[in-house]
Design an enzyme around this catalytic site. Structure first.
Site, short mmCIF file in Angstrom:
data_model
loop_
_atom_site.label_atom_id
_atom_site.label_comp_id
_atom_site.label_asym_id
_atom_site.label_seq_id
_atom_site.Cartn_x
_atom_site.Cartn_y
_atom_site.Cartn_z
N HIS A 1 0.82 -1.22 0.00
CA HIS A 1 0.00 0.00 0.00
C HIS A 1 0.85 1.27 0.00
CE1 HIS A 1 -4.01 -1.86 0.70
NE2 HIS A 1 -3.23 -2.87 1.01
N ASP B 1 3.98 9.60 -0.89
CA ASP B 1 2.79 8.85 -0.47
C ASP B 1 2.49 7.78 -1.53
OD1 ASP B 1 0.53 8.14 0.98
OD2 ASP B 1 -0.05 10.23 1.33
O1 F6P Z 1 -0.76 3.56 4.79
C1 F6P Z 1 -0.24 2.46 5.45
C2 F6P Z 1 -1.01 2.11 6.70
O2 F6P Z 1 -0.42 0.98 7.29
C3 F6P Z 1 -2.47 1.85 6.45
O3 F6P Z 1 -2.72 0.56 6.01
C4 F6P Z 1 -3.06 2.15 7.80
O4 F6P Z 1 -4.41 2.47 7.75
C5 F6P Z 1 -2.25 3.33 8.25
O5 F6P Z 1 -0.99 3.17 7.64
C6 F6P Z 1 -2.19 3.44 9.77
O6 F6P Z 1 -1.21 2.63 10.28
P1 F6P Z 1 -1.19 1.86 11.65
O7 F6P Z 1 -1.77 0.51 11.41
O8 F6P Z 1 0.27 1.82 11.97
O9 F6P Z 1 -1.99 2.65 12.66
#
Ligand code: F6P
Length: 469
Positions: free
Chosen positions: A160, A368
């Protein structure tokens, strides 16, 4: 585990797609979950992930028509695998090293151990020939580990976040292991073509496998590496925009922010990759230049708390809050501040009301993978007004090229872009927004899911075509 002991579809992600609301589990909001939900429900699928809280049930549990399989992490694994290797080594490294990545062997060992636990949990619930969809940077060794344990299954991996160029990735002491881990999949998906190309270069550099075009030959298997740009549930945002209560709320926000002022909006996780501090300095520059004043301009900055135990996030928060204080102190008047800073997560209805109220949306990350906020703003402009200011260094910039594109490191350039956006004539706003809206309507998160799962369903023989024998 409930009745069904093996499933034909297994999703593996760092977090489960459910969260506690009081005593009840509820499905987490978000594009990925809503995209995969229909197929999970249809195929009685299983989602393997970390519940993220201390009070998850011991074993598997049903929710919303699919099975959740919790993978527990100990306190030291949260430190070493999640906050350490995932979020202090990989996260900064994959985002252009915009903060120096830190590498520790203890963190790596924890990453290997936790990836193994996820792989074993996935294999234990996958039926013969199942499809297993592994998500994101926390779990890059999982495809290889599953392949070892279960040669019968088909494995898709989707990253992602951005995948970095060779010069950066080469810093990683365990670079070969990560590339080999990903090559356990049948399909490795990236947000952009650039990410897929970076990966192919690394395969050639750090492994003996033969790569051609978008395919790699690994023993008798062909691995496909390509872009599957993710998107949003556009129709859902369009429905919310038509809700009279949300429309009324957006009018309230406009009134409260000051009629006659251009509303600038930023919505980000409080993360150093999002460029919030440089954005604030650009606003400060713009107000200092006198081209805009607090009588015609206001910024609402929504910052969602995130990874609050990681040092760099603590430092960023101080930097951002200091800047907000400085700008409000320098330019504010009694009853009128140039920056409204909301450090919280907004419910979706409130978020949409803010998108509808905003004249200019500022999306200025230093790097990003995609950035869905940019797409959500566009989906929430049914009258084709509004201007999106978008960093060139987002995956979204490949599709939303009618935004005002900016270099998020360039304070003067961004200040000029903010001024241009605030005074853009209506007909130009409309031309640009119309074109961007048609892009986010044409390709939604459901198309992403169909393409990604569809690529996995291609007959194996077909994926070998074109790979050198
Ligand atoms: O963008 C990457 C990501 O891991 C997303 O999948 C997730 O919603 C966001 O960052 C928040 O991350 P975390 O799981 O570390 O709170």
């Amino acid at each position: 585990m409930p009745e069904q002991t093996a499933s034909e579809l297994v999703v593996v992600a760092n977090r489960l797609p459910v969260q506690r609301n009081g005593g009840q589990w509820e499905t987490s909001p978000g594009g990925l979950v809503s995209a995969l939900l229909p197929i999970l429900q249809r195929e009685r699928g299983v989602w393997v992930g970390w519940p993220g809280s201390g009070d998850a049930p011991e074993g598997a549990f049903e929710h919303d028509g699919f099975t959740n399989v919790p993978v527990e992490l100990s306190a030291s694994e949260i430190d070493d695998y999640y906050e350490g290797f995932s979020n202090s080594s990989l996260w900064p490294l994959y985002h252009d090293a915009c903060q120096p990545p830190r590498f520790h062997r203890r963190w790596w060992h924890s990453y290997v151990a936790v990836n193994k636990r996820f792989a074993e949990a996935a294999c234990s619930v996958a039926s013969e020939g199942a499809r297993i969809l592994v998500q994101d940077y926390h779990l890059q060794l999982v495809p290889g580990m599953i392949r070892e344990l279960r040669p019968d299954v088909r494995i898709g991996f989707f990253l992602h976040i951005p995948f970095p160029p060779t010069e950066l990735f080469s810093q990683l002491p365990w670079r070969r292991q990560i590339v080999e881990g990903l090559l356990g999949a049948d399909v490795v998906g990236f947000q952009t073509r650039r990410g897929a190309q970076n990966f192919m270069r690394l395969v050639t550099r750090f492994t003996d496998h033969r790569a051609q075009g978008s395919r790699v030959k690994v023993g008798t298997r062909a691995v496909q590496a390509r872009a599957f740009p993710i998107s949003i549930d556009t129709a859902r945002f369009e429905r919310l925009c038509a809700d009279p209560a949300i429309i009324a709320r957006s009018r309230d926000i406009r009134r409260e922010a000051g009629e006659g002022r251009s509303i600038f909006l930023g919505v980000d996780r409080l993360d150093y990759t999002k460029g919030i501090d440089i954005r604030l300095r650009s606003l400060q520059e713009l107000l200092s230049s006198g081209k805009r004043t607090i009588h015609d301009t206001v910024l609402i900055q929504v910052s969602v708390p995130s990874r609050e135990f990681v040092t760099e996030y603590v430092e960023l928060r101080s930097r951002v809050e200091e800047l907000v204080g400085q700008i409000n102190g320098q330019f504010g008047e009694v009853g009128s501040a140039p920056v409204h800073y909301l450090r919280r997560n907004l419910p979706i209805e409130e978020l949409v009301a803010h998108y509808m109220a905003a004249d200019v949306m500022l999306v200025t990350p230093l790097r990003d993978g995609m950035n869905l906020v940019a797409k959500e703003y566009v989906a929430c402009r049914p009258d084709n007004t509004g201007v999106l200011v978008l960093s060139e260094f987002t995956g979204a910039a490949n599709e939303l090229d009618r935004a005002v594109l900016v270099n998020p490191h360039d304070i003067d350039g961004m200040a000029a872009a903010f001024a241009e956006a605030a005074s853009m004539p209506r007909d130009e706003q409309s031309r640009r927004m119309r074109s961007m809206r048609s892009r986010v309507r044409r390709r939604t998160v459901y198309d992403w899911a169909d393409e990604f799962v569809g690529a996995l369903d291609e007959p194996r023989q077909k994926t070998l075509t074109g790979v050198l024998a």
